[in-house]
Design a protein around this motif. Structure first.
Motif, short mmCIF file in Angstrom:
data_model
loop_
_atom_site.label_atom_id
_atom_site.label_comp_id
_atom_site.label_asym_id
_atom_site.label_seq_id
_atom_site.Cartn_x
_atom_site.Cartn_y
_atom_site.Cartn_z
N UNK A 152 0.79 -1.14 -0.02
CA UNK A 152 -0.02 0.08 -0.11
C UNK A 152 0.87 1.08 -0.11
N UNK A 153 2.24 1.18 0.42
CA UNK A 153 3.04 2.36 0.59
C UNK A 153 3.34 2.61 -1.00
N UNK A 154 3.04 1.88 -2.04
CA UNK A 154 3.47 2.49 -3.13
C UNK A 154 2.67 3.45 -3.73
N UNK A 155 1.39 3.91 -3.01
CA UNK A 155 0.61 4.92 -3.41
C UNK A 155 0.82 6.27 -2.72
N UNK A 156 2.04 6.27 -1.99
CA UNK A 156 2.21 7.26 -1.04
C UNK A 156 2.65 8.63 -1.81
N UNK A 157 2.96 8.91 -2.78
CA UNK A 157 3.17 10.06 -3.54
C UNK A 157 2.02 10.64 -4.06
N UNK A 158 1.08 9.34 -4.44
CA UNK A 158 -0.44 9.83 -5.20
C UNK A 158 -1.20 10.40 -4.05
N UNK A 159 -1.34 9.55 -2.89
CA UNK A 159 -2.03 10.02 -1.83
C UNK A 159 -1.73 11.27 -1.45
N UNK A 160 -0.45 11.59 -1.17
CA UNK A 160 -0.19 12.96 -0.81
C UNK A 160 -1.08 13.96 -1.54
N UNK A 161 -0.75 14.02 -2.96
CA UNK A 161 -1.56 14.77 -4.07
C UNK A 161 -3.15 14.61 -3.77
N UNK A 162 -3.63 13.64 -3.70
CA UNK A 162 -5.07 13.72 -3.55
C UNK A 162 -5.51 14.03 -1.97
N UNK A 163 -4.80 13.89 -1.16
CA UNK A 163 -5.28 14.55 0.11
C UNK A 163 -5.08 15.86 0.35
N UNK A 164 -4.02 16.33 -0.51
CA UNK A 164 -3.60 18.05 -0.68
C UNK A 164 -4.92 18.73 -1.30
N UNK A 165 -5.47 17.77 -2.55
CA UNK A 165 -6.59 18.28 -3.09
C UNK A 165 -7.87 17.96 -2.44
#
Length: 257
Positions: free
Chosen positions: A38-51
């Motif tokens: 699940x950590x492979x999504x971390x970069x994507x998660x950071x951007x989605x959460x910021x949005x």
């Protein structure tokens, strides 16, 4: 003074009502595939959460299509409001089956992912087009009761799976990879949700796990609303190019409220 107070109260009520009328943002549910976590999504998660999106990165069990789809389906059932389902690699087959029966799933995003039709498996699709080299990068299977687990040889992991991430990160990913049950890759898919829901695809043309021609074929067959091909990107395009992946997910959310 009383008239001013009353006017301000009315304006406040109207503004409050307008705010309440704004539709809730989608929850983005992300499902990793084999040899990742699940950590492979971390970069994507950071951007989605910021949005402003709520996010859930599911720990895909990687035991079998029907078992894993049931698990993800239960996660989706626990979420109130609209959902975008996102799958990486084998996770694409999982979301294709997990979305069925959930009216709150509004769109699907396939990230370097399998999108099988009914009766197809991940292994079927990977072997239909030339260019994949996963088989020669695998470690000897770990024999378990009732089956076997597959993983990528750590010495070959970065070149095979993640050639466009820094070496230090690749080494960590290799050590932390999640093995997949061999039977999961040969289990046939049910009737897929991409026949009913709008779908989006993003992948790298440097993918060595799923040949780019196979990914292009699946995107076209699914009637992809937008297909983003990242030049040179590896199978873990969500790690190496998180902005490109997050942009596709946001589009899938905003276009299908």
């Amino acid at each position: 003074m009383l008239e001013l107070t009353a006017t301000l109260a009315i304006v406040g009520t109207l503004l409050s009502g307008a705010a309440m009328a704004q539709p809730a943002k989608h929850t983005i549910v992300l499902v990793q595939g084999a040899f990742a976590d699940a950590s492979s999504w971390n970069g994507v998660l950071a951007r989605l959460q910021a949005a402003g999106y709520a996010t859930v990165a599911v720990a895909n069990p990687l035991r079998g299509v029907s078992t894993d789809a049931r698990y993800v389906s239960d996660v989706v059932a626990s979420i109130a409001g609209p959902v975008v389902l996102v799958g990486h690699s084998y996770g694409g087959q999982v979301i294709s089956n997990a979305a069925k029966g959930h009216d709150n799933v509004k769109s699907l995003v396939y990230v370097a992912a399998f999108a099988p039709d009914a009766g197809e498996s991940a292994a079927d699709l990977a072997g239909r087009f030339p260019g994949g080299t996963l088989g020669e990068a695998l470690s000897p299977p770990v024999r378990l009761s009732g089956g076997a687990d597959l993983s990528i040889d750590q010495a070959k992991f970065r070149n095979q799976f993640a050639h466009d991430v820094p070496a230090e990160m690749g080494a960590l990913m290799a050590a932390g990879q999640r093995p997949i049950a061999e039977a999961a890759l040969t289990e046939k898919s049910g009737d897929p949700a991409w026949k009913l829901l709008p779908s989006y695809f993003v992948y790298g043309d440097g993918d060595k796990n799923i040949p780019a021609k196979a990914l292009a074929f699946m995107a076209e067959r699914a009637g992809s609303r937008r297909t983003t091909v990242v030049a040179g990107a590896s199978h873990v395009v969500m790690v190496s190019q998180p902005k490109a992946v997050a942009d596709v997910i946001v589009e899938a959310a905003t276009r299908h409220p």
